[in-house]
Structure formats: C-alpha cells, structure tokens
Design a protein around this motif. Structure first.
Motif, mmCIF file in Angstrom:
data_model
loop_
_atom_site.group_PDB
_atom_site.id
_atom_site.type_symbol
_atom_site.label_atom_id
_atom_site.label_comp_id
_atom_site.label_asym_id
_atom_site.label_seq_id
_atom_site.Cartn_x
_atom_site.Cartn_y
_atom_site.Cartn_z
ATOM 1 N N ARG A 140 -3.654 -8.196 3.022
ATOM 2 C CA ARG A 140 -3.811 -6.737 3.107
ATOM 3 C C ARG A 140 -4.982 -6.293 2.226
ATOM 4 O O ARG A 140 -5.177 -6.802 1.139
ATOM 5 C CB ARG A 140 -2.511 -6.045 2.698
ATOM 6 N N ARG B 241 1.562 3.147 -1.483
ATOM 7 C CA ARG B 241 2.948 3.587 -1.361
ATOM 8 C C ARG B 241 3.087 4.394 -0.080
ATOM 9 O O ARG B 241 2.318 5.330 0.166
ATOM 10 C CB ARG B 241 3.368 4.434 -2.558
ATOM 11 N N THR C 216 10.867 3.706 2.692
ATOM 12 C CA THR C 216 9.787 3.785 1.708
ATOM 13 C C THR C 216 9.538 2.441 1.039
ATOM 14 O O THR C 216 10.470 1.744 0.650
ATOM 15 C CB THR C 216 10.144 4.835 0.640
ATOM 16 N N LEU C 217 8.267 2.096 0.913
ATOM 17 C CA LEU C 217 7.929 0.887 0.165
ATOM 18 C C LEU C 217 6.547 1.000 -0.452
ATOM 19 O O LEU C 217 5.744 1.868 -0.116
ATOM 20 C CB LEU C 217 8.047 -0.372 1.033
ATOM 21 N N VAL C 218 6.323 0.109 -1.409
ATOM 22 C CA VAL C 218 5.033 -0.006 -2.079
ATOM 23 C C VAL C 218 4.469 -1.385 -1.777
ATOM 24 O O VAL C 218 5.114 -2.392 -2.082
ATOM 25 C CB VAL C 218 5.174 0.169 -3.601
ATOM 26 N N LEU C 219 3.318 -1.435 -1.144
ATOM 27 C CA LEU C 219 2.624 -2.700 -0.909
ATOM 28 C C LEU C 219 1.663 -2.905 -2.077
ATOM 29 O O LEU C 219 0.780 -2.072 -2.315
ATOM 30 C CB LEU C 219 1.860 -2.650 0.415
ATOM 31 N N GLU C 220 1.847 -3.998 -2.800
ATOM 32 C CA GLU C 220 1.019 -4.238 -3.981
ATOM 33 C C GLU C 220 -0.176 -5.115 -3.640
ATOM 34 O O GLU C 220 -0.196 -5.812 -2.633
ATOM 35 C CB GLU C 220 1.861 -4.903 -5.087
ATOM 36 N N ASP C 221 -1.162 -5.078 -4.518
ATOM 37 C CA ASP C 221 -2.258 -6.060 -4.508
ATOM 38 C C ASP C 221 -3.154 -5.994 -3.281
ATOM 39 O O ASP C 221 -3.636 -7.016 -2.797
ATOM 40 C CB ASP C 221 -1.695 -7.489 -4.632
ATOM 41 N N ASP D 221 3.900 -6.475 10.776
ATOM 42 C CA ASP D 221 5.109 -6.636 9.970
ATOM 43 C C ASP D 221 5.165 -5.581 8.875
ATOM 44 O O ASP D 221 6.220 -4.989 8.612
ATOM 45 C CB ASP D 221 5.155 -8.030 9.325
ATOM 46 N N GLU D 222 4.034 -5.380 8.223
ATOM 47 C CA GLU D 222 3.997 -4.396 7.144
ATOM 48 C C GLU D 222 4.196 -2.983 7.683
ATOM 49 O O GLU D 222 4.953 -2.188 7.117
ATOM 50 C CB GLU D 222 2.670 -4.521 6.382
ATOM 51 N N ALA E 253 7.886 -2.681 8.712
ATOM 52 C CA ALA E 253 8.792 -2.616 7.557
ATOM 53 C C ALA E 253 8.812 -1.208 6.975
ATOM 54 O O ALA E 253 9.845 -0.718 6.529
ATOM 55 C CB ALA E 253 8.387 -3.635 6.493
#
Lengths: 221, 221
Positions: free
Chosen positions: B150, B173, B179-184, B202-203, B206
């Motif tokens: 990502r 975020r 709700t989710l936070v995708l890091e990095d 997928d992301e 989700a």
C-alpha cells in the motif's frame, strides 16, 4: 494489552484460529488471545435443517470450534443471491439457532450481488435475504444475510484484565507486512467464554493475519 | 491531516477511486485526497504485449487512470497459477514497463494457490511466477507476482503539507461501519503526482471503503 509471539494453529479452513501465547508480554496474568477468521458460513434453525437435509435430520458435528459447544457441521448448503449467482458450498455451523443467518465477507457479497449490512449476530431486522439450497429442499430467507460485526468474546476475568465491560469497544492491532488496526470490536463478555476475536476473511486477508508477528488487543484511549 | 466529506467517483471496476473533497477540513490549503482501490491487474513489457496479443501489437487505452499518463487497457490476459487454477480475465494497465508484473489481492492468491509476497511495485526479485495466456500466445513469468505494498502518491507540495518525505510512511484511517487504520503506507513523492492512495480490494473490502464517512491521511506520531 496482550503482546505475544505467534504460534499458529489451523483448525480447518472454515475457521482459522491464530493462537497467541503470552510469553513475551512480561505479565504473568496476560490471558491467551486467540484470533479466529471465520470464512462464510450459515446458522440454521431446527426447522430449516429438516427442510434442507430431510425430515428428522439434525446437524452432524464435524469439527469443534474454539468456544465450547460450537462446531462446524458436516452439512453445507448453496447460497443463491438475487442475481441468481451462487456460492455452491457454504458450511453450516452448529448448534442450531432461533433464526437462520448467513454470514459473508464483502468479497462474497460482491460475487453474489448482495450489498451486505454490518450487523451483530442475531440483529437481522431489515437485512437482505437469499435462497438456501440443500440436498432435500430449499429455504427462502426473507432476511438474515449479513457481514458479521467484528467482535471479541471474553469472560468477566478477561474484561477486568482489559478494563472493559460487555458492549464496549476495543481495538485490535495486527503487526505484519500489512499492519493495520481494526477499531470498534464489540466486547461480548459473559461468564464462560474463552478470549477470542472473530474476524472475517476480508479482514484476515487485508492484514495477512497468517504472517502476523505481533497482535495487540487494546482499550481505546 | 485531511478530513473530508465523501464524494464518490467510480471510474470503472478495475480501479475504483474514492474522491474526498477538503470542504470540512477548515483548512483552505488541504489538498484533495483520492483513495483508489486497484483490482487485480497486470503490467507488461512491450515484448510480452507482442507475445500475448500478436506481432506489432501495442496496448489500446480504454480508460484513463487518475495519475496522468496511466490507463486501463482494453486487453486482458488469463493468469494461471501453480495448481493450474486460473483467473480468466485480468486487466492490463498501461503504459508498458521494463518488467512484467502481476498485482493480486490475497484473496486472488488463495484462489490461485500462490503465497503472495508484499512488495513495492518493481521490487520483484525472488517473487513467485505464473503463466500468462493471451489470444496470440503464452508468457511464463519466472517472477513478478506480488501483492502491491500500500502506498500514497504525492507531489512535493503535498509532502510539505503533511510534513513527510519520499520513502517515509504514513497511516490511513478509514471511518465506516468497519473502521480501520492502515499503517505504513509508503510515501512516493515526486514533482508531478496527484495525491492518491493505492489500496487493493482486500483492504477496500475490509474497510467497506465505498461507505466510508471520513478518511484521514496521517503522519505517524
């Protein structure tokens, strides 16, 4: 907070359980945290079991799930969506329930043509329906097709450890090559449950959970 | 930080672009943030285009992507995995590249039987291969099948706005019923790119990105 090294235990494809020891947490009291990925599955009423599989039939347990008393059954059904697209073999989980319910990932919903609402298990009013096809008959569900809201089962000791109560929300951070934080896991605390997070396959795939190196269950600040 | 109301712009199924205005941020300088979901797709070399589609053939642009100069082509290929399972119609994106590359979601990898490594685009050493089948021929890729890491494209003004530099990491975020936070997210800053986050299906699934009510691009603390 539970931080842990990873130990993998794959029960079977229907429910993958990621077992985390508490060895590296430094806290003797840290409870064991299990994260389970539920693939698409169906819960049925006793009546629907008979309609789909035959008069007098009951579910045949094939594999115990992590929570005591729950199991993947040998039985599967076809789930047919509004565009006459079909998921040909969706596992039935037991025991039976007062209302039949189909739990899908969004990816499944897209392939079936169903716009899935996110609901806590059993909160089915106003949700889409579908057709279930078994070897002995067909059931038309007027409602009951959902994406299950992510949640965490625990007993009262676990709740006390994390400082949360039944109905509150927690966050799950999964560290991997695709690190993410899943927010707002519903806490389902009761007297007997094992500590277990339930995610669906979209969430597990987004995080590459099988290759997670660290998992933390966190009380939101 | 960009916080925004949602305005949706679906270009086509291959790349869904979620466009976020900056109306509610209260900052006149907040740049427009676009989050794009890339479905599985293929990048090809000129040579492989000819092998797959015919001598002298070049890609036919069908739809411009958000970044200038990039497009979804009319051409598709079949991707065959090691278990002889196949994705029958995977879109080719243009322009051509020095090395062919197949970008899949984990869900696709599972269905093909390929254990996908997470890689930045073009970092293909040691990745799995596959077979590509086109109307005029077949290409056996020794490597090049990945889950794309990502990332967020931006120009130097955007980088200055967020206080980040090329190669650094940011968090995204997504506020929704999931709700989710995708890091990095890898920052790819250059002189000309539009501000755009690239996620895979997928992301996006989700997070139920299509129903997001708020999206924030954040510099990690």
């Amino acid at each position: 907070m539970t931080t842990a090294t990873l130990d993998r235990s794959v029960i079977e494809r229907i429910v993958r359980e990621i077992v985390l020891g508490s060895a590296t947490s430094g806290k003797a009291t840290a409870p064991k945290l299990v994260v389970s990925i539920s693939a698409r599955h169906v819960h049925l009423t006793d009546e629907h079991v008979e309609t789909l599989f035959g008069k007098g039939r009951v579910l045949t347990p094939a594999k115990d799930l992590y929570q005591d008393g729950f199991y993947a059954a040998e039985e599967t059904v076809a789930v047919v969506g509004p565009r006459r697209r079909m998921l040909p073999s969706v596992r039935v989980l037991g025991p039976t329930r007062p209302q039949s319910q189909v739990e899908l990932a969004f990816t499944d919903g897209i392939s079936l043509g169903i716009d899935l609402p996110v609901r806590a298990s059993g909160k089915l009013a106003g949700t889409p329906g579908c057709v279930l096809v078994g070897p002995a008959g067909v059931v038309e569900l007027k409602e009951g097709v959902i994406r299950a809201e992510r949640h965490v089962h625990m007993n009262h000791d676990h709740a006390a450890y994390y400082g949360v109560q039944n109905g509150q929300r927690m966050n799950l951070r999964i560290e991997s090559t695709c690190t993410l934080v899943l927010e707002d896991l519903l806490v389902r605390a009761d007297g007997t449950s094992k500590l277990e997070v339930h995610l669906d396959t979209d969430e597990g795939n987004a995080a590459d959970l099988d290759k997670a190196t660290r998992i933390e269950l966190l009380k939101p600040r």
